[in-house]
Design a protein around this motif. Structure first.
Motif, PDB file in Angstrom:
ATOM      1  N   ILE A 330       0.858  -1.207   0.000  1.00 15.37           N
ATOM      2  CA  ILE A 330       0.000   0.000   0.000  1.00 15.37           C
ATOM      3  C   ILE A 330       0.889   1.251   0.000  1.00 15.37           C
ATOM      4  CG2 ILE A 330      -1.703   1.361   1.290  1.00 15.37           C
ATOM      5  CD1 ILE A 330      -2.721  -1.277   2.528  1.00 15.37           C
ATOM      6  N   PHE A 331       1.930   1.220   0.831  1.00 14.87           N
ATOM      7  CA  PHE A 331       2.809   2.394   0.925  1.00 14.87           C
ATOM      8  C   PHE A 331       3.640   2.596  -0.345  1.00 14.87           C
ATOM      9  CE2 PHE A 331       2.850   4.439   5.257  1.00 14.87           C
ATOM     10  CZ  PHE A 331       1.660   3.861   5.678  1.00 14.87           C
ATOM     11  N   ALA A 332       3.857   1.531  -1.101  1.00 18.45           N
ATOM     12  CA  ALA A 332       4.503   1.713  -2.408  1.00 18.45           C
ATOM     13  C   ALA A 332       3.569   2.540  -3.290  1.00 18.45           C
ATOM     14  CB  ALA A 332       4.814   0.360  -3.042  1.00 18.45           C
ATOM     15  N   TRP A 333       2.279   2.206  -3.263  1.00 20.00           N
ATOM     16  CA  TRP A 333       1.292   2.954  -4.056  1.00 20.00           C
ATOM     17  C   TRP A 333       1.154   4.399  -3.575  1.00 20.00           C
ATOM     18  CZ3 TRP A 333      -1.090   2.293  -8.584  1.00 20.00           C
ATOM     19  CH2 TRP A 333      -1.092   1.003  -9.150  1.00 20.00           C
ATOM     20  N   THR A 334       1.062   4.588  -2.253  1.00 19.00           N
ATOM     21  CA  THR A 334       0.893   5.971  -1.767  1.00 19.00           C
ATOM     22  C   THR A 334       2.159   6.780  -2.059  1.00 19.00           C
ATOM     23  OG1 THR A 334       1.537   5.234   0.455  1.00 19.00           O
ATOM     24  CG2 THR A 334      -0.820   5.499   0.031  1.00 19.00           C
ATOM     25  N   GLY A 335       3.319   6.138  -1.936  1.00 23.55           N
ATOM     26  CA  GLY A 335       4.571   6.850  -2.235  1.00 23.55           C
ATOM     27  C   GLY A 335       4.584   7.330  -3.676  1.00 23.55           C
ATOM     28  N   ALA A 336       4.195   6.432  -4.583  1.00 31.33           N
ATOM     29  CA  ALA A 336       4.215   6.776  -6.009  1.00 31.33           C
ATOM     30  C   ALA A 336       3.153   7.824  -6.336  1.00 31.33           C
ATOM     31  CB  ALA A 336       4.002   5.507  -6.844  1.00 31.33           C
ATOM     32  N   LEU A 337       1.963   7.665  -5.781  1.00 32.80           N
ATOM     33  CA  LEU A 337       0.889   8.638  -6.074  1.00 32.80           C
ATOM     34  C   LEU A 337       1.234  10.017  -5.512  1.00 32.80           C
ATOM     35  CD1 LEU A 337      -2.226   6.355  -5.432  1.00 32.80           C
ATOM     36  CD2 LEU A 337      -1.533   7.307  -7.653  1.00 32.80           C
ATOM     37  N   ARG A 338       1.839  10.033  -4.317  1.00 29.85           N
ATOM     38  CA  ARG A 338       2.218  11.317  -3.714  1.00 29.85           C
ATOM     39  C   ARG A 338       3.277  12.007  -4.577  1.00 29.85           C
ATOM     40  NH1 ARG A 338       3.865   9.667   0.818  1.00 29.85           N
ATOM     41  NH2 ARG A 338       2.036  10.140   2.088  1.00 29.85           N
ATOM     42  N   LYS A 339       4.272  11.237  -4.990  1.00 33.92           N
ATOM     43  CA  LYS A 339       5.334  11.817  -5.825  1.00 33.92           C
ATOM     44  C   LYS A 339       4.761  12.323  -7.150  1.00 33.92           C
ATOM     45  CE  LYS A 339       9.070  12.307  -5.258  1.00 33.92           C
ATOM     46  NZ  LYS A 339       9.650  13.606  -4.814  1.00 33.92           N
ATOM     47  N   ARG A 340       3.850  11.528  -7.745  1.00 34.43           N
ATOM     48  CA  ARG A 340       3.197  11.948  -8.987  1.00 34.43           C
ATOM     49  C   ARG A 340       2.463  13.276  -8.768  1.00 34.43           C
ATOM     50  NH1 ARG A 340       4.837  10.925 -13.575  1.00 34.43           N
ATOM     51  NH2 ARG A 340       4.845  13.166 -13.396  1.00 34.43           N
ATOM     52  N   GLY A 341       1.736  13.349  -7.668  1.00 34.48           N
ATOM     53  CA  GLY A 341       0.995  14.564  -7.324  1.00 34.48           C
ATOM     54  C   GLY A 341       1.924  15.755  -7.134  1.00 34.48           C
ATOM     55  N   GLU A 342       3.059  15.530  -6.475  1.00 26.96           N
ATOM     56  CA  GLU A 342       4.020  16.621  -6.253  1.00 26.96           C
ATOM     57  C   GLU A 342       4.580  17.109  -7.586  1.00 26.96           C
ATOM     58  OE1 GLU A 342       5.580  15.053  -1.860  1.00 26.96           O
ATOM     59  OE2 GLU A 342       6.941  14.984  -3.577  1.00 26.96           O
ATOM     60  N   LEU A 343       4.934  16.176  -8.450  1.00 28.74           N
ATOM     61  CA  LEU A 343       5.532  16.566  -9.732  1.00 28.74           C
ATOM     62  C   LEU A 343       4.517  17.266 -10.636  1.00 28.74           C
ATOM     63  CD1 LEU A 343       7.754  13.457 -10.616  1.00 28.74           C
ATOM     64  CD2 LEU A 343       8.470  15.609  -9.562  1.00 28.74           C
ATOM     65  N   ASP A 344       3.265  16.815 -10.569  1.00 28.35           N
ATOM     66  CA  ASP A 344       2.234  17.379 -11.445  1.00 28.35           C
ATOM     67  C   ASP A 344       1.527  18.583 -10.831  1.00 28.35           C
ATOM     68  OD1 ASP A 344       2.816  15.380 -13.181  1.00 28.35           O
ATOM     69  OD2 ASP A 344       0.965  14.230 -12.890  1.00 28.35           O
ATOM     70  N   GLY A 345       1.796  18.850  -9.560  1.00 29.14           N
ATOM     71  CA  GLY A 345       1.078  19.927  -8.878  1.00 29.14           C
ATOM     72  C   GLY A 345      -0.388  19.599  -8.637  1.00 29.14           C
ATOM     73  N   THR A 346      -0.710  18.310  -8.470  1.00 24.30           N
ATOM     74  CA  THR A 346      -2.090  17.926  -8.146  1.00 24.30           C
ATOM     75  C   THR A 346      -2.173  17.638  -6.643  1.00 24.30           C
ATOM     76  OG1 THR A 346      -1.441  15.805  -9.091  1.00 24.30           O
ATOM     77  CG2 THR A 346      -3.057  17.043 -10.320  1.00 24.30           C
ATOM     78  N   ASP A 347      -2.592  18.671  -5.911  1.00 17.03           N
ATOM     79  CA  ASP A 347      -2.617  18.581  -4.447  1.00 17.03           C
ATOM     80  C   ASP A 347      -3.561  17.498  -3.932  1.00 17.03           C
ATOM     81  OD1 ASP A 347      -0.909  20.663  -4.566  1.00 17.03           O
ATOM     82  OD2 ASP A 347      -2.391  22.213  -4.035  1.00 17.03           O
ATOM     83  N   GLU A 348      -4.677  17.277  -4.677  1.00 12.21           N
ATOM     84  CA  GLU A 348      -5.652  16.271  -4.199  1.00 12.21           C
ATOM     85  C   GLU A 348      -5.018  14.883  -4.173  1.00 12.21           C
ATOM     86  OE1 GLU A 348      -6.683  17.443  -7.794  1.00 12.21           O
ATOM     87  OE2 GLU A 348      -6.148  19.187  -6.584  1.00 12.21           O
ATOM     88  N   LEU A 349      -4.110  14.642  -5.129  1.00 17.18           N
ATOM     89  CA  LEU A 349      -3.472  13.334  -5.178  1.00 17.18           C
ATOM     90  C   LEU A 349      -2.514  13.187  -3.987  1.00 17.18           C
ATOM     91  CD1 LEU A 349      -3.707  10.943  -7.048  1.00 17.18           C
ATOM     92  CD2 LEU A 349      -1.754  11.801  -8.349  1.00 17.18           C
ATOM     93  N   VAL A 350      -1.828  14.273  -3.648  1.00 22.18           N
ATOM     94  CA  VAL A 350      -0.930  14.256  -2.489  1.00 22.18           C
ATOM     95  C   VAL A 350      -1.741  14.016  -1.216  1.00 22.18           C
ATOM     96  CG1 VAL A 350       0.714  15.599  -1.116  1.00 22.18           C
ATOM     97  CG2 VAL A 350       0.746  15.773  -3.621  1.00 22.18           C
ATOM     98  N   SER A 351      -2.868  14.732  -1.089  1.00 25.98           N
ATOM     99  CA  SER A 351      -3.616  14.516   0.166  1.00 25.98           C
ATOM    100  C   SER A 351      -4.307  13.159   0.176  1.00 25.98           C
ATOM    101  CB  SER A 351      -4.570  15.650   0.517  1.00 25.98           C
ATOM    102  OG  SER A 351      -5.219  16.115  -0.590  1.00 25.98           O
ATOM    103  N   PHE A 352      -4.640  12.621  -0.994  1.00 22.84           N
ATOM    104  CA  PHE A 352      -5.167  11.243  -1.015  1.00 22.84           C
ATOM    105  C   PHE A 352      -4.148  10.282  -0.403  1.00 22.84           C
ATOM    106  CE2 PHE A 352      -5.145   7.054  -3.102  1.00 22.84           C
ATOM    107  CZ  PHE A 352      -6.371   6.580  -2.639  1.00 22.84           C
TER     108      PHE A 352
END
Ligand code: NAP
Ligand code: MG
Length: 405
Positions: A330-352
């Motif tokens: 699960i944390f592999a997924w959250t790590g990747a989604l958070r990083k994706r959100g940071e790079l793309d500037g999609t805050d909702e993905l980071v907070s997800f």
């Protein structure tokens, strides 16, 4: 609930056995209901690697270089026994992790997930310790042999220019053993860069340890390259309020044991091999260890540190309920989604990602946990042992409770 949108896809690398089952369940229960998931999918399952002659692994690594963020499921590295188990295998394919690591020229950072009910063996550790292990050379690419008569051994380097270096290793009067090791400036430099950029990413102090008092030239070179590279990161470190320092490996061990954690410890290949087992065992369980491969150019591949949990898989195939811990995946997924959100500037993905991790912690702190953790909790803590499905469902409920509140 409206689903969260993604701008850029993640590279998704599927894998084998029990973790492949977990992969599907995590996506179905914890991610797809909340995120409009965009991925470039690569099946790194053993049979798909076999039928593509491992091209799929190379393609997945190249895609990671292109898209910058990947999430990977654990995969089987075939050995002799696996060749018998899967007669269709045409070759003993190399470790996918090794292949990906060499294409990305990356360094692996391992961090334990720590929870209140499971106390680290070292009482003063309050925050996770991340180990960065250099993954090239030294004794892992050594040549060695034994001799059984008096004589001398020499170390000779022949340069392409014709220059020769020739030193006496030792003269001996009886049987002896010998070993030649090497490392490459380029590899040490990539390692240093990956460590500095990851420390900035985590905003944590970075320690690098070696033994340059003894290996003056060899470890001295590691120390010097780290110092040189640090010049390029110094200003950013100051801005982030973090520190880099070099210390002797024995001093580092003493400080780690006496410290509170919360740092990144960069280790040479052998030290990293040994120290990562020490640190992960002292923190609890392999099932709670996350892992991320970071390239010197800023590419991230997230995964769990554990393998495909074969024994659970065969029980699962038998129709038994299994209690496999999905936390690291699960944390592999959250790590990747958070990083994706940071790079793309999609805050909702980071907070997800933040909320889903919080939901996991809430679940574990409430006592609902898989069997592997039940044996590790502090005396008196009440545990409600769940199978994987109920654990995931509880996390989803907790996530929804966080979103609504
Ligand atoms: P493993 O899959 O990590 O499992 C070893 C044991 O640790 C399991 O039998 C289980 O103990 C416990 N365990 C590990 N993860 C767990 C989890 N999430 N929940 C609960 N218990 C967990 O290591 P392995 O058996 O040495 O390797 C199996 C396969 O994985 C091999 O084919 C190997 O090539 C591959 N592998 C892949 C990676 C990777 O892709 N990164 C890494 C390592 C190994 P109990 O059975 O006692 O419950
Ligand atoms: Mg080891």
């Amino acid at each position: 609930m409206q689903k969260i949108k993604m701008k850029t896809p993640l590279v998704e690398m599927d894998g084998d056995e029990m973790t492949r089952i977990l992969w599907q369940k995590i996506k179905a229960v914890l991610i797809e209901p909340y995120v409009e998931l965009k991925t470039e999918y690569y099946d790194l399952g053993l049979l798909s690697r076999n039928s593509t002659e491992d091209q799929i692994t190379v393609d997945a690594a190249n895609a990671t270089n292109r898209l910058s963020v990947a999430v990977k499921c654990a995969t089987i590295t075939p050995n002799k026994q696996r060749m018998e188990e899967y007669p269709e295998l045409t070759r003993m394919w190399k470790s996918p992790n090794g292949t990906i690591r060499s294409i990305l020229d990356g360094t692996v950072f391992r961090t334990p997930i720590i929870i209140d009910p499971v106390k680290p063996v070292v009482k003063n550790w309050e925050s996770p310790i991340t180990i960065a292990r250099h993954a090239y050379g030294d004794v892992y690419k050594a040549v060695d042999f034994a001799t059984d008569e008096p004589g001398e051994c020499r170390l000779i380097f022949k340069g392409r220019s014709g220059q020769v270096k020739d030193v006496l290793v030792q003269k001996v009067e009886g049987p002896a053993v010998w070993q030649g090791t090497h490392n490459l400036d380029s590899s040490i430099r990539s390692f240093a860069k990956a460590c500095f950029s990851y420390a900035l990413d985590l905003k944590q102090d970075l320690w690098f340890s070696a033994k340059d008092t003894i290996a003056k030239v060899y470890d001295g070179r590691f120390k010097a390259i780290f110092e040189e590279e640090f010049e390029n990161y110094k200003a950013d470190f100051e801005k982030a309020g973090i520190e880099y320092f070099y210390t002797l490996i024995d001093d580092a061990v003493a400080r780690i044991v006496r410290g509170r954690g919360g740092i990144i410890w960069a280790c040479k290949n052998y030290d990293g091999d040994v120290m990562s087992d020490m640190v992960s065992t002292a923190f609890g369980s392999l099932a709670m260890m996350t892992s991320v491969l970071v390239s010197p150019d800023g590419v991230w591949e997230y995964e769990a540190a554990h393998g495909t949990v074969t024994r659970h898989y065969y029980r699962y195939l038998n129709g038994e309920q299994v209690s496999t811990n999905p936390m690291a995946t699960i944390f592999a997924w959250t790590g990747a989604l958070r990083k994706r959100g940071e790079l793309d500037g999609t805050d909702e993905l980071v907070s997800f990602a933040d909320r889903l991790e919080k939901a996991c912690f809430d679940t574990l702190n409430s006592g609902v946990m898989t069997k592997d953790l039940a044996g590790l909790v502090e005396p008196g803590f009440k545990v409600d042992v769940a199978d994987t499905d109920r654990f995931l469902k509880t996390v989803a409920d907790r996530y929804e409770a966080i979103v609504i509140s």
